[in-house]
Design a protein around this motif. Structure first.
Motif, PDB file in Angstrom:
ATOM      1  N   SER A 160       0.787  -1.225   0.000  1.00 24.86           N
ATOM      2  CA  SER A 160       0.000   0.000   0.000  1.00 24.86           C
ATOM      3  C   SER A 160       0.820   1.275   0.000  1.00 24.86           C
ATOM      4  N   GLY A 161       2.139   1.195   0.270  1.00 26.74           N
ATOM      5  CA  GLY A 161       2.890   2.436   0.146  1.00 26.74           C
ATOM      6  C   GLY A 161       4.050   2.630   1.079  1.00 26.74           C
ATOM      7  N   ASP A 162       4.392   1.670   1.926  1.00 17.39           N
ATOM      8  CA  ASP A 162       5.544   1.823   2.806  1.00 17.39           C
ATOM      9  C   ASP A 162       6.468   0.625   2.601  1.00 17.39           C
ATOM     10  N   ALA A 163       7.460   0.815   1.749  1.00 23.26           N
ATOM     11  CA  ALA A 163       8.374  -0.281   1.407  1.00 23.26           C
ATOM     12  C   ALA A 163       9.640  -0.263   2.245  1.00 23.26           C
ATOM     13  N   ARG A 164       9.732   0.659   3.223  1.00 24.81           N
ATOM     14  CA  ARG A 164      10.980   0.782   3.983  1.00 24.81           C
ATOM     15  C   ARG A 164      11.257  -0.455   4.819  1.00 24.81           C
ATOM     16  N   GLY A 165      10.226  -0.982   5.468  1.00 26.06           N
ATOM     17  CA  GLY A 165      10.429  -2.190   6.255  1.00 26.06           C
ATOM     18  C   GLY A 165      10.812  -3.369   5.382  1.00 26.06           C
ATOM     19  N   GLY A 166      10.132  -3.493   4.247  1.00 24.30           N
ATOM     20  CA  GLY A 166      10.465  -4.572   3.319  1.00 24.30           C
ATOM     21  C   GLY A 166      11.883  -4.439   2.792  1.00 24.30           C
ATOM     22  N   GLY A 167      12.313  -3.200   2.542  1.00 19.52           N
ATOM     23  CA  GLY A 167      13.681  -2.981   2.058  1.00 19.52           C
ATOM     24  C   GLY A 167      14.709  -3.399   3.093  1.00 19.52           C
ATOM     25  N   ASP A 168      14.448  -3.085   4.368  1.00 13.99           N
ATOM     26  CA  ASP A 168      15.377  -3.485   5.421  1.00 13.99           C
ATOM     27  C   ASP A 168      15.468  -5.006   5.517  1.00 13.99           C
ATOM     28  N   LYS A 169      14.336  -5.682   5.405  1.00 19.66           N
ATOM     29  CA  LYS A 169      14.350  -7.142   5.479  1.00 19.66           C
ATOM     30  C   LYS A 169      15.056  -7.746   4.277  1.00 19.66           C
ATOM     31  N   LEU A 170      14.890  -7.121   3.117  1.00 20.68           N
ATOM     32  CA  LEU A 170      15.577  -7.622   1.924  1.00 20.68           C
ATOM     33  C   LEU A 170      17.090  -7.510   2.104  1.00 20.68           C
ATOM     34  N   ARG A 171      17.557  -6.357   2.584  1.00 22.95           N
ATOM     35  CA  ARG A 171      18.995  -6.172   2.756  1.00 22.95           C
ATOM     36  C   ARG A 171      19.550  -7.176   3.766  1.00 22.95           C
ATOM     37  N   SER A 172      18.796  -7.426   4.812  1.00 21.99           N
ATOM     38  CA  SER A 172      19.242  -8.403   5.807  1.00 21.99           C
ATOM     39  C   SER A 172      19.309  -9.795   5.207  1.00 21.99           C
ATOM     40  N   ARG A 173      18.309 -10.119   4.383  1.00 20.39           N
ATOM     41  CA  ARG A 173      18.296 -11.452   3.760  1.00 20.39           C
ATOM     42  C   ARG A 173      19.458 -11.613   2.780  1.00 20.39           C
ATOM     43  N   LEU A 174      19.744 -10.581   2.014  1.00 19.92           N
ATOM     44  CA  LEU A 174      20.855 -10.645   1.066  1.00 19.92           C
ATOM     45  C   LEU A 174      22.184 -10.754   1.810  1.00 19.92           C
ATOM     46  N   ALA A 175      22.329 -10.020   2.907  1.00 18.48           N
ATOM     47  CA  ALA A 175      23.564 -10.098   3.697  1.00 18.48           C
ATOM     48  C   ALA A 175      23.737 -11.493   4.288  1.00 18.48           C
ATOM     49  N   GLU A 176      22.627 -12.075   4.733  1.00 18.11           N
ATOM     50  CA  GLU A 176      22.683 -13.427   5.287  1.00 18.11           C
ATOM     51  C   GLU A 176      23.126 -14.440   4.225  1.00 18.11           C
ATOM     52  N   LEU A 177      22.553 -14.346   3.025  1.00 17.02           N
ATOM     53  CA  LEU A 177      22.926 -15.279   1.967  1.00 17.02           C
ATOM     54  C   LEU A 177      24.367 -15.067   1.520  1.00 17.02           C
ATOM     55  N   ALA A 178      24.805 -13.801   1.469  1.00 14.88           N
ATOM     56  CA  ALA A 178      26.186 -13.521   1.069  1.00 14.88           C
ATOM     57  C   ALA A 178      27.162 -14.073   2.097  1.00 14.88           C
ATOM     58  N   ALA A 179      26.821 -13.951   3.389  1.00 16.11           N
ATOM     59  CA  ALA A 179      27.701 -14.485   4.431  1.00 16.11           C
ATOM     60  C   ALA A 179      27.848 -15.990   4.307  1.00 16.11           C
ATOM     61  N   GLN A 180      26.812 -16.648   3.828  1.00 12.51           N
ATOM     62  CA  GLN A 180      26.849 -18.093   3.626  1.00 12.51           C
ATOM     63  C   GLN A 180      27.431 -18.467   2.258  1.00 12.51           C
TER      64      GLN A 180
END
Length: 590
Positions: A401-421
């Protein structure tokens, strides 16, 4: 009274009115950068008659190789007292001024002439050039000649001059070949210089003969419809100049093979003159949607679009639907393929543990594999309460509906987690799927306010310094007008508002226009120089919406996969990421 053609724009320059200068050169070798000209021969013709000849030997300021002397008969002694290229070249330019240059294998002769221009510091006049070799390859078959050398063609066209590698003799033979080729294309309906220059055997005589279909069309912006003998629409196109564009379908400028079939079936062309290019774009889209022409490919499936829906049931989930219905759920899209819609769904599931099962939840079901992996709170077993699940749903609803900031933070965390692995391939897939998600969300967040605005009037400076004024109602083009230079544009604004199409508010879940039409209008509104004149409603885009996250992801994906553009469906990208990941691992190991 004799009819007079006002300009050559419609019919082109008649071949009988063209002055051709047929030129041939002899040289010390095949490279214009390293070799010099030893002889220039040229014949000037017009209307089939020879009106002048030019011939001169040229001192190349270097020895002539023996094998060249044997081939041409030109020796060092013959050119010793001849003019240098600094004198011979300007004389040739004066002879050829205002003409069309013709040569057999023109690339060779023209390259030497251009090199001479550079060597003498003379600007190249930019002659139009015809190559008799290119024409002959399309008009003279191997049944007639073993090859397309000048000597072979001279025999076919009964030239009284035998080519012997002397410039003037070869130029005279080329004149006879040129006249023979012009006679052949004349029988195929080619009568102007423009048609001859663009001639190709790919354009059939039947296709050329239908040029008359463009005769009555206007030189104006708008839409054109090719129709068959029964009045069925075969093809719809748009152009800033209807007549010129339609004429191109009967020449080599049109290279799409299916268009030759379309022209073969066409019996008429109907023009629809439009005030502005924007109106032409919209009318083209509407006409394609209405008639579904068999030869159009783009925009024929404008109504076949998909949306990703967050359902409004007790335990909401994601679903791919073909229509937006007013049932209380959240929607993003549209998506142009099921592949990209599914990629968006998978992206949400990567960061938000929504349930992925489709059955009705009673609280007594068994846990699935996703629950065991921690990817779902398992509301189906009662392990997750309705309130706890509602908080998960709220995260997804905010992204939609219009607030992607939380989703963006979770995406960055997920990408960092996968990169660490060191799961780089998985990281690429997550990132690329998420881009499809935010594209769909951003599209929805940008389009919805425009579709809900009761009226928006905007203006932009036109090409003639007047104003292009556009009235949009409920996301649909209701009217457009161009105010003249120096006039009061507000007078035209009021007239447009009074006469524009009345667009009723659509039923819940419906739209007043095709989504593609609203996207066309939105792109125009966002183009440089557009000013909002009046707005009845609200036209906004959320600051923390998906658009900001899209702008963050687009450059990374574009650099990785060479995929750009807001509306382009790239499928599930990441196909070249394994090679990059392997290369990165190799660099770290080294």
């Amino acid at each position: 009274m004799q009819a007079i053609q006002a300009t050559f724009d419609d019919l082109g320059t008649r071949l009988a009115d063209v002055t051709f200068v047929v030129v041939d050169l002899e040289s010390t070798g095949g490279s214009p950068a390293q070799c010099g000209i030893t002889e220039i021969g040229a014949v000037k013709v017009r209307g089939g008659d020879v009106i002048g000849e030019f011939q001169t030997l040229v001192n190349p300021a270097e020895p002539i190789p023996a094998f060249i002397s044997v081939l041409t008969g030109i020796t060092d002694a013959m050119v010793a007292d001849s003019p240098r290229i600094e004198s011979a070249f300007p004389a040739f330019l004066e002879f050829a001024a205002g003409s069309v240059l013709v040569a057999h294998n023109a690339g060779f002769d023209i390259s030497f002439l251009k090199a001479a221009a550079v060597r003498t510091g003379t600007p190249w006049p930019g002659f139009d050039v015809l190559d008799t070799l290119t024409l002959a390859r399309q008009l003279v078959t191997r049944d007639e000649v073993p090859n397309h050398k000048l000597s072979s063609l001279a025999r076919v066209f009964a030239s009284p001059t035998t080519p012997d590698h002397r410039a003037l003799h070869d130029a005279r033979a080329t004149v006879d070949v040129l006249h023979g080729l012009i006679e052949r294309v004349g029988n195929l309906g080619v009568h102007t210089l423009e048609e001859l220059a663009s001639y190709t055997s790919r354009v059939s005589p039947a296709q050329r003969r239908k040029r008359f279909l463009a005769d009555a069309l206007p030189h104006a912006p708008g839409v054109y419809l090719f129709k068959d003998g029964d009045g069925r629409v075969l093809y719809v196109g748009t152009s800033r100049d209807i007549r010129s564009r339609v004429r191109s379908y009967f020449t080599a400028a049109e290279q799409r093979s299916r268009m030759a079939d379309m022209v073969r079936l066409a019996h008429a062309v109907t023009p629809v003159v439009c005030q502005t290019p924007l109106e032409a774009q919209v009318r083209e889209l509407r006409l394609i949607d209405e008639h579904q022409p068999r030869f159009n490919r783009r925009s024929k499936n404008a109504r076949r679009q998909l949306w990703v829906k967050l359902t409004s049931e007790r335990f909401p989930r994601l679903s791919i639907v073909r229509q937006v219905r007013d049932e209380g759920g959240h929607h993003i899209g549209p998506f142009r393929s099921r592949v990209t819609a599914q990629a968006a769904v998978d992206a949400v599931h990567e960061i938000v543990p929504l349930r992925q099962c489709t059955q009705r939840i009673t609280g007594t079901e068994s846990a699935c594999a996703l629950a065991e992996l921690g990817r779902c709170g398992s509301p189906c077993t009662g392990a997750q309460s309705r309130d706890d699940y509602a908080r998960v749903v709220a995260d997804c609803a905010a992204l939609f509906s219009g607030d992607a900031r939380g989703g963006g933070d979770k995406l960055r965390s997920r990408l960092a987690e996968l990169a660490a692995q060191e799961r780089f391939e998985d990281a690429a897939r997550v990132r690329d799927r998420f881009l499809h998600l935010v594209r769909g969300a951003a599209r929805s967040q940008r389009l919805t306010p425009l579709m809900q605005a009761r009226e928006l009037v905007a203006a932009r400076r036109g090409e003639s310094d007047g104003w292009e004024i556009v009235c949009i109602r409920q996301g649909r083009l209701a009217g457009t007008v161009v105010s003249p230079r120096g006039g009061d544009p507000m007078v035209h604004v009021r007239v447009l508002q009074a006469t524009a199409e009345v667009v009723p508010t659509p039923e819940p879940g419906a739209t007043a226009a095709l989504i593609e039409e609203t996207e066309i209008l939105l792109r125009w509104l966002e183009s440089p120089g557009v000013r909002i004149v009046e707005l009845d409603g609200s036209w906004t885009c959320p600051v923390g919406g998906a658009g900001a996250l899209r702008r963050e992801l687009e450059p990374a994906v574009a650099a990785a996969h060479e995929v750009v553009g807001f509306d382009r469906d790239a499928g599930d990208a990441g196909r070249d990421f394994p090679r990059r990941a392997a290369r990165d691992r190799h660099r770290r190991a080294g």
